[in-house]
Design an enzyme around this catalytic site. Structure first.
Site, PDB file in Angstrom:
ATOM      1  N   TRP A   3       0.829  -1.211   0.000  1.00 34.00           N
ATOM      2  CA  TRP A   3       0.000   0.000   0.000  1.00 34.00           C
ATOM      3  C   TRP A   3       0.861   1.256   0.000  1.00 34.00           C
ATOM      4  O   TRP A   3       0.610   2.183  -0.763  1.00 34.00           O
ATOM      5  CB  TRP A   3      -0.959   0.017   1.190  1.00 34.00           C
ATOM      6  CG  TRP A   3      -2.027  -1.040   1.137  1.00 34.00           C
ATOM      7  CD1 TRP A   3      -2.285  -1.998   2.073  1.00 34.00           C
ATOM      8  CD2 TRP A   3      -3.001  -1.248   0.093  1.00 34.00           C
ATOM      9  NE1 TRP A   3      -3.339  -2.787   1.673  1.00 34.00           N
ATOM     10  CE2 TRP A   3      -3.793  -2.350   0.468  1.00 34.00           C
ATOM     11  CE3 TRP A   3      -3.259  -0.619  -1.128  1.00 34.00           C
ATOM     12  CZ2 TRP A   3      -4.839  -2.823  -0.322  1.00 34.00           C
ATOM     13  CZ3 TRP A   3      -4.308  -1.089  -1.918  1.00 34.00           C
ATOM     14  CH2 TRP A   3      -5.079  -2.179  -1.515  1.00 34.00           C
ATOM     15  N   ASP A  50      -1.616   7.006   6.115  1.00 39.63           N
ATOM     16  CA  ASP A  50      -2.689   6.108   5.705  1.00 39.63           C
ATOM     17  C   ASP A  50      -3.000   5.254   6.934  1.00 39.63           C
ATOM     18  O   ASP A  50      -2.196   4.406   7.319  1.00 39.63           O
ATOM     19  CB  ASP A  50      -2.194   5.249   4.532  1.00 39.63           C
ATOM     20  CG  ASP A  50      -3.219   4.210   4.090  1.00 39.63           C
ATOM     21  OD1 ASP A  50      -4.288   4.104   4.721  1.00 39.63           O
ATOM     22  OD2 ASP A  50      -2.932   3.492   3.109  1.00 39.63           O
ATOM     23  N   LYS A  85     -12.313  -1.078   6.959  1.00 40.53           N
ATOM     24  CA  LYS A  85     -11.534  -1.963   7.816  1.00 40.53           C
ATOM     25  C   LYS A  85     -12.058  -1.884   9.253  1.00 40.53           C
ATOM     26  O   LYS A  85     -12.423  -2.878   9.841  1.00 40.53           O
ATOM     27  CB  LYS A  85     -10.048  -1.601   7.795  1.00 40.53           C
ATOM     28  CG  LYS A  85      -9.452  -1.429   6.385  1.00 40.53           C
ATOM     29  CD  LYS A  85      -9.285  -2.740   5.651  1.00 40.53           C
ATOM     30  CE  LYS A  85      -9.004  -2.610   4.158  1.00 40.53           C
ATOM     31  NZ  LYS A  85      -7.856  -1.799   3.786  1.00 40.53           N
TER      32      LYS A  85
HETATM   33  C1  LIG Z   1      -7.274  -1.560   2.368  1.00 45.10           C
HETATM   34  C2  LIG Z   1      -6.177  -0.576   2.354  1.00 45.10           C
HETATM   35  C3  LIG Z   1      -6.020   0.339   1.301  1.00 45.10           C
HETATM   36  C4  LIG Z   1      -6.894   0.352   0.079  1.00 45.10           C
HETATM   37  O1  LIG Z   1      -8.108   0.902   0.371  1.00 45.10           O
HETATM   38  P1  LIG Z   1      -9.221   1.170  -0.746  1.00 45.10           P
HETATM   39  O2  LIG Z   1     -10.275   1.818   0.074  1.00 45.10           O
HETATM   40  O3  LIG Z   1      -9.606  -0.161  -1.305  1.00 45.10           O
HETATM   41  O4  LIG Z   1      -8.644   2.059  -1.761  1.00 45.10           O
HETATM   42  C5  LIG Z   1      -4.994   1.251   1.402  1.00 45.10           C
HETATM   43  N1  LIG Z   1      -4.174   1.281   2.464  1.00 45.10           N
HETATM   44  C6  LIG Z   1      -4.299   0.410   3.478  1.00 45.10           C
HETATM   45  C7  LIG Z   1      -3.358   0.483   4.623  1.00 45.10           C
HETATM   46  C8  LIG Z   1      -5.312  -0.533   3.456  1.00 45.10           C
HETATM   47  O5  LIG Z   1      -5.440  -1.397   4.479  1.00 45.10           O
END
Ligand SMILES: *Cc1c(COP(=O)(O)O)cnc(C)c1O
Length: 361
Positions: free
Chosen positions: A104, A172, A196
């Site tokens: 990511w 993030d 999540k």
């Molecule tokens: C799941 C995840 C993403 C991707 O998220 P989307 O909403 O599908 O774009 C990005 N960064 C992390 C850390 C994630 O767990």
């Protein structure tokens, strides 16, 4: 609930509090006395606006977000933030540093390269992303340092955040936001896809500090500009109303649970239960993450005898333990222990680990 709920270990979309879902079920056909569902009513109605404001207020209360931060509800997932962050903040002569801790953060880094000069300030790729690189080679001139607080694929997590001096952190936090209290002060911007730990897919939470907003470029497309959404309180266009409504329901459950300090205590307890089981059988199980980087949200492990992993997963599923297959880049098992995962679910998984090790070890 009368229907059968399994122990859901999926990484995302992921388990949600049953009471938040039940509330949605109760309110589905008649939301707030309107005789309509929240999906069918104008986003300019006072009933919807109340939900929108309540979700913002709950997030502020739970995360102790000060007044000088904006709370935005956007679309496009964390993946769009990979682009929106540099699109708004970088440009000619404006640089940024990125810490690479899994696929990511690599994606965020790749995307940022389109918009400015970005540098890899640290990486744990050469050890299979099994740890947080605590040493960062920082550029004091950088506009921000980007990091991923919890690494959803590999199961590592920052326990404390690096000191970056005057350079703001951009994080993030998709897979651990709301899992523990933390000091917001070093962060200029935080983003998280809701699916999540906070709600369903469809809404992305962005927490943005005033001075970062002031630095944003003004030549960005309207919908991709933080300024648009800050100015219109995330109501510039139709927001993902149902996702925000569910976010509100989940945040309300989190408040009733006692807030982030209590939630963090439970999360530590759950993670310890599972890591202890893995560590009790070092000849049979092998944790992926380095001890100092273990995540409370994402527990990754393998069987020493990898050929038994298929059987481990199939038998887990028979016991109602679902979503345990690891990401293809790591293999093995991944147990996501988000807020809504009850300790009973973790205990059931630990029992499975114990029995499986006894039988095959
Ligand atoms: C799941 C995840 C993403 C991707 O998220 P989307 O909403 O599908 O774009 C990005 N960064 C992390 C850390 C994630 O767990």
């Amino acid at each position: 609930m009368s229907t059968q709920r399994v122990h859901n270990f999926y990484a995302g979309p992921a388990t949600l509090p049953a009471s938040a879902l039940e509330r949605a079920q109760r309110e589905l056909l008649d939301f707030s006395g309107t005789g309509m569902s929240v999906m069918e009513i104008s986003h300019r109605s006072k009933e919807y606006e109340a939900v929108h404001r309540e979700a913002q207020a709950l997030l502020r209360e739970l995360l102790a977000i000060p007044e000088n931060y904006h709370v935005l509800f956007l679309q496009g997932g964390a993946s769009l933030q990979f682009a929106m962050v540099p699109m708004n903040l970088l440009g000619d002569g404006v640089k940024a540093d990125y810490v690479l801790t899994d696929d990511w953060s690599k994606k965020a880094f790749q995307e940022a390269k389109r918009f400015g000069e970005v540098r890899e300030a640290a990486s744990s790729e050469n050890t299979g992303f099994d740890r947080i690189p605590w040493q960062i080679d920082r550029d004091p001139e950088a506009a921000y340092v980007h990091l991923t607080s919890n690494n959803t694929l590999f199961g590592t997590q920052y326990q404390t955040f690096p000191d970056t001096g005057d350079v703001p952190l951009v994080a993030d936090m998709s897979s651990d936001i709301g899992s523990r209290p933390f000091d917001l002060a070093p962060f200029g911007l935080i983003y998280a896809g809701a699916q999540k730990n906070l709600g369903p897919a469809g809404v992305t939470v962005v927490i943005l500090r005033d001075d970062m907003l002031a630095r944003c470029r003004d030549d960005v497309a309207t919908m991709l500009s933080y300024a648009t959404h800050a100015k219109h309180d995330s109501l510039y266009n139709t927001p993902p109303a149902f996702a925000i409504y569910m976010l509100r329901n989940v945040l309300d459950v989190m408040r009733q649970a006692g807030g982030l300090a209590e939630i963090a205590r439970r999360n530590r307890e759950k993670a310890a239960l599972l890591y202890d089981a893995i560590d009790r059988h070092p000849d049979f199980y092998r944790g992926h993450a380095h001890l100092d980087s273990r995540s409370t949200m994402t527990v990754t492990f393998r069987l020493r005898q990898e050929e038994l992993e298929g059987g481990f997963l199939a038998q887990a599923e028979e016991k109602g333990l679902v979503g345990l297959k690891g990401h293809r880049s790591v293999g093995g098992m991944r147990a996501s222990l988000y807020n809504a995962m009850a300790i009973e679910g973790v205990q059931a998984l630990v029992d499975h680990l114990e029995r499986f090790a006894k039988k095959h070890g």
